[in-house]
Design a protein around this motif. Structure first.
Motif, PDB file in Angstrom:
ATOM      1  N   ALA A   1     -24.134 -10.753  -7.877  1.00 36.84           N
ATOM      2  CA  ALA A   1     -24.181  -9.324  -7.549  1.00 36.84           C
ATOM      3  C   ALA A   1     -24.060  -9.096  -6.051  1.00 36.84           C
ATOM      4  O   ALA A   1     -24.435  -9.947  -5.236  1.00 36.84           O
ATOM      5  CB  ALA A   1     -25.475  -8.723  -8.077  1.00 36.84           C
ATOM      6  N   ALA A   2     -23.532  -7.933  -5.689  1.00 36.70           N
ATOM      7  CA  ALA A   2     -23.425  -7.548  -4.285  1.00 36.70           C
ATOM      8  C   ALA A   2     -24.812  -7.235  -3.725  1.00 36.70           C
ATOM      9  O   ALA A   2     -25.747  -6.956  -4.480  1.00 36.70           O
ATOM     10  CB  ALA A   2     -22.507  -6.340  -4.153  1.00 36.70           C
TER      11      ALA A   2
ATOM     12  N   TYR B   1     -26.171 -12.057 -11.871  1.00 41.51           N
ATOM     13  CA  TYR B   1     -24.718 -12.108 -12.000  1.00 41.51           C
ATOM     14  C   TYR B   1     -24.114 -10.716 -11.855  1.00 41.51           C
ATOM     15  O   TYR B   1     -24.733  -9.707 -12.219  1.00 41.51           O
ATOM     16  CB  TYR B   1     -24.320 -12.675 -13.367  1.00 41.51           C
ATOM     17  CG  TYR B   1     -24.545 -14.155 -13.528  1.00 41.51           C
ATOM     18  CD1 TYR B   1     -25.120 -14.656 -14.687  1.00 41.51           C
ATOM     19  CD2 TYR B   1     -24.185 -15.046 -12.541  1.00 41.51           C
ATOM     20  CE1 TYR B   1     -25.316 -16.015 -14.861  1.00 41.51           C
ATOM     21  CE2 TYR B   1     -24.381 -16.412 -12.699  1.00 41.51           C
ATOM     22  CZ  TYR B   1     -24.950 -16.896 -13.848  1.00 41.51           C
ATOM     23  OH  TYR B   1     -25.146 -18.240 -14.005  1.00 41.51           O
ATOM     24  N   ASP B   2     -22.904 -10.686 -11.343  1.00 43.43           N
ATOM     25  CA  ASP B   2     -22.188  -9.417 -11.180  1.00 43.43           C
ATOM     26  C   ASP B   2     -22.038  -8.733 -12.545  1.00 43.43           C
ATOM     27  O   ASP B   2     -21.487  -9.313 -13.494  1.00 43.43           O
ATOM     28  CB  ASP B   2     -20.812  -9.690 -10.566  1.00 43.43           C
ATOM     29  CG  ASP B   2     -20.027  -8.425 -10.340  1.00 43.43           C
ATOM     30  OD1 ASP B   2     -20.236  -7.782  -9.302  1.00 43.43           O
ATOM     31  OD2 ASP B   2     -19.209  -8.085 -11.214  1.00 43.43           O
TER      32      ASP B   2
ATOM     33  N   GLU C   1     -16.711 -16.328   2.722  1.00 50.81           N
ATOM     34  CA  GLU C   1     -16.801 -16.532   1.268  1.00 50.81           C
ATOM     35  C   GLU C   1     -17.899 -15.666   0.671  1.00 50.81           C
ATOM     36  O   GLU C   1     -17.691 -15.006  -0.354  1.00 50.81           O
ATOM     37  CB  GLU C   1     -17.071 -18.005   0.972  1.00 50.81           C
ATOM     38  CG  GLU C   1     -17.204 -18.310  -0.504  1.00 50.81           C
ATOM     39  CD  GLU C   1     -17.618 -19.757  -0.762  1.00 50.81           C
ATOM     40  OE1 GLU C   1     -17.952 -20.070  -1.926  1.00 50.81           O
ATOM     41  OE2 GLU C   1     -17.619 -20.565   0.187  1.00 50.81           O
ATOM     42  N   ASN C   2     -19.057 -15.670   1.305  1.00 52.40           N
ATOM     43  CA  ASN C   2     -20.171 -14.865   0.796  1.00 52.40           C
ATOM     44  C   ASN C   2     -19.866 -13.374   0.862  1.00 52.40           C
ATOM     45  O   ASN C   2     -20.306 -12.601  -0.002  1.00 52.40           O
ATOM     46  CB  ASN C   2     -21.440 -15.187   1.584  1.00 52.40           C
ATOM     47  CG  ASN C   2     -21.987 -16.563   1.257  1.00 52.40           C
ATOM     48  OD1 ASN C   2     -21.760 -17.083   0.170  1.00 52.40           O
ATOM     49  ND2 ASN C   2     -22.692 -17.162   2.205  1.00 52.40           N
ATOM     50  N   THR C   3     -19.104 -12.971   1.870  1.00 55.97           N
ATOM     51  CA  THR C   3     -18.724 -11.563   1.972  1.00 55.97           C
ATOM     52  C   THR C   3     -17.825 -11.166   0.809  1.00 55.97           C
ATOM     53  O   THR C   3     -17.996 -10.095   0.213  1.00 55.97           O
ATOM     54  CB  THR C   3     -18.018 -11.291   3.313  1.00 55.97           C
ATOM     55  OG1 THR C   3     -18.938 -11.528   4.388  1.00 55.97           O
ATOM     56  CG2 THR C   3     -17.513  -9.854   3.401  1.00 55.97           C
ATOM     57  N   LEU C   4     -16.887 -12.029   0.471  1.00 59.06           N
ATOM     58  CA  LEU C   4     -16.007 -11.732  -0.659  1.00 59.06           C
ATOM     59  C   LEU C   4     -16.767 -11.739  -1.984  1.00 59.06           C
ATOM     60  O   LEU C   4     -16.338 -11.113  -2.955  1.00 59.06           O
ATOM     61  CB  LEU C   4     -14.857 -12.736  -0.706  1.00 59.06           C
ATOM     62  CG  LEU C   4     -13.871 -12.688   0.471  1.00 59.06           C
ATOM     63  CD1 LEU C   4     -12.777 -13.731   0.297  1.00 59.06           C
ATOM     64  CD2 LEU C   4     -13.259 -11.305   0.616  1.00 59.06           C
ATOM     65  N   LEU C   5     -17.898 -12.460  -2.015  1.00 57.14           N
ATOM     66  CA  LEU C   5     -18.749 -12.465  -3.214  1.00 57.14           C
ATOM     67  C   LEU C   5     -19.769 -11.341  -3.195  1.00 57.14           C
ATOM     68  O   LEU C   5     -20.554 -11.206  -4.137  1.00 57.14           O
ATOM     69  CB  LEU C   5     -19.484 -13.817  -3.323  1.00 57.14           C
ATOM     70  CG  LEU C   5     -18.618 -15.033  -3.670  1.00 57.14           C
ATOM     71  CD1 LEU C   5     -19.439 -16.305  -3.562  1.00 57.14           C
ATOM     72  CD2 LEU C   5     -18.026 -14.893  -5.070  1.00 57.14           C
TER      73      LEU C   5
END
Length: 399
Positions: free
Chosen positions: A329-330, A378-379, A252-256
């Protein structure tokens, strides 16, 4: 989960239960000299019907047994012995739900005859109120604690809060009662479980959970967070649930964009088996889900490349705006400061609900400060797409 006793499980009844074998092997003495007995043929024929009832091939009821009358005969069977035995037969047929329905288990793979009438559908109240006899002297019964715990699962399944299947109940095995404990009569429990199997077989078939396929849309972080897996087939232990759950958190964190799992990490993931006697997640379902994740990550240009911005749903109220799942954010990017964004979104939400808040012109002019370090806030791409959409909604309302 609380013990079955908290659900007012009635104690086992002390009377012995009769089996079909008992009917077949029973023998009566001759009456005392000078006294007539019961006609042997009549008694034998009636016992044959009772035996067949316990085998599910006839439908003698408790009332028929209690009202049965036999012609006198000399010498015949000892009348007092026959009467006592018939009392036990009536008790066997009447004392528990499963014996009252001895003629019922008629349909499904477990049935021994196709000519019997179908069993009534059990309710959670039937399961809660069921009571089992003690086994006959010299026989061992089932472990009471295991049976009570399993009855809880059956009751919950009938309420829609658990997912036992007819096959699982049919193949369930229980331990013998520990030393110095009689336990529950095995025939009594097995007969009741037959009724449970019939009830589950006749229940509406639930809509199957969709399985991942190569053509399924790309997974989102929410898909991973809400993923669920069934139990493995009986006899297999599956994967340790806690280990799979932790790995799903990383996916999940990877996709975020907050973790950096690679396709190789997904492919090489290994999970332990749960403790003996327990079943974890179905390994086939988990493996299929991970294969889908691996394929999705493999299509990225770089393992840490964030996913494309999630489509933003229409926002028309403050409540919808509060429930919006804004990605962060990544790890390689500086996002917008969350405190700034949250304050502006609150002003927009107030305006959407018809109160004094931000205007569309103010929203269009809003600029946010990037976070100090990478991976925070935030992204930015998501917020840059969200703000114009909210400004447009405010303009439609004349604000």
């Amino acid at each position: 989960m609380s013990g079955f006793e908290t659900r007012q499980h009635m104690p086992a009844h002390p009377a012995p239960l009769l089996s079909a074998r008992d009917l077949r092997q029973v023998a009566f003495h001759r009456p005392p000299p000078g006294q007539p007995g019961y006609d042997e043929r009549q008694v034998d024929d009636f016992l044959d019907r009772i035996e067949n009832t316990l085998l599910g091939r006839d439908d003698v009821t408790e009332q028929e047994v209690r009202h049965a009358r036999f012609h006198p005969a000399r010498p015949g069977y000892h009348a007092a012995e026959v009467d006592v035995f018939m009392d036990l037969v009536a008790e066997t047929l009447a004392s528990t739900p499963q014996r009252r329905q001895a003629t019922a288990p008629a349909q499904g793979a477990h049935a021994t005859s196709t000519g019997m009438r179908p069993a009534p559908r059990l309710t959670p109240q039937d399961v809660r109120g069921v009571r089992f006899h003690k086994p006959r002297p010299g026989n061992k019964g089932y472990h009471e604690g295991e049976i009570d715990a399993y009855l809880i699962r059956i009751e919950d399944t009938l309420r829609g809060e658990d997912d036992l299947t007819a096959l699982e109940v049919q193949e369930k095995e229980f331990s013998a009662a520990p030393p110095h404990q009689a336990g529950y009569d095995e025939d009594d429990v097995d007969t009741f479980l037959d009724l449970v199997v019939v009830t589950l077989e006749r229940a509406p078939t639930p809509t199957p959970r969709p399985r991942p396929t190569p053509t399924t849309r790309p997974l989102t972080a929410r898909d991973v967070r809400t993923a669920s897996f069934g139990k493995p087939p009986r006899g297999r232990r599956g994967y340790q649930e806690s280990q799979v759950d932790k790995f799903l958190d990383r996916i999940e964190n990877t996709l975020l964009g907050q973790d950096d799992l690679t396709p190789a990490d997904i492919r090489e993931a290994r999970f332990s088996r749960p403790k003996i006697g327990r079943r974890g997640y179905d390994e086939t379902e988990v493996d299929a889900f991970l294969a889908r994740v691996e394929k999705q990550l493999a299509h990225r240009k770089h393992p840490t490349e964030p996913p494309a911005p999630t489509a933003i749903p229409p926002i028309t109220s403050w409540k919808q705006l509060r429930n919006l799942d804004i990605p962060t954010a990544a790890p390689t990017q500086r996002g917008y400061r969350t405190s700034q964004v949250d304050r502006v979104l609150e002003e927009i939400g107030i305006a959407l609900d018809g109160m004094i808040g931000a205007t569309s012109a103010e929203v269009e002019k809003t600029r946010f400060t990037p976070s100090i370090t990478n991976g925070q806030g935030y992204d930015r791409a998501y917020i840059d797409a969200l703000i114009p959409q909210l400004a447009k909604e405010l303009r439609k309302r004349g604000r």
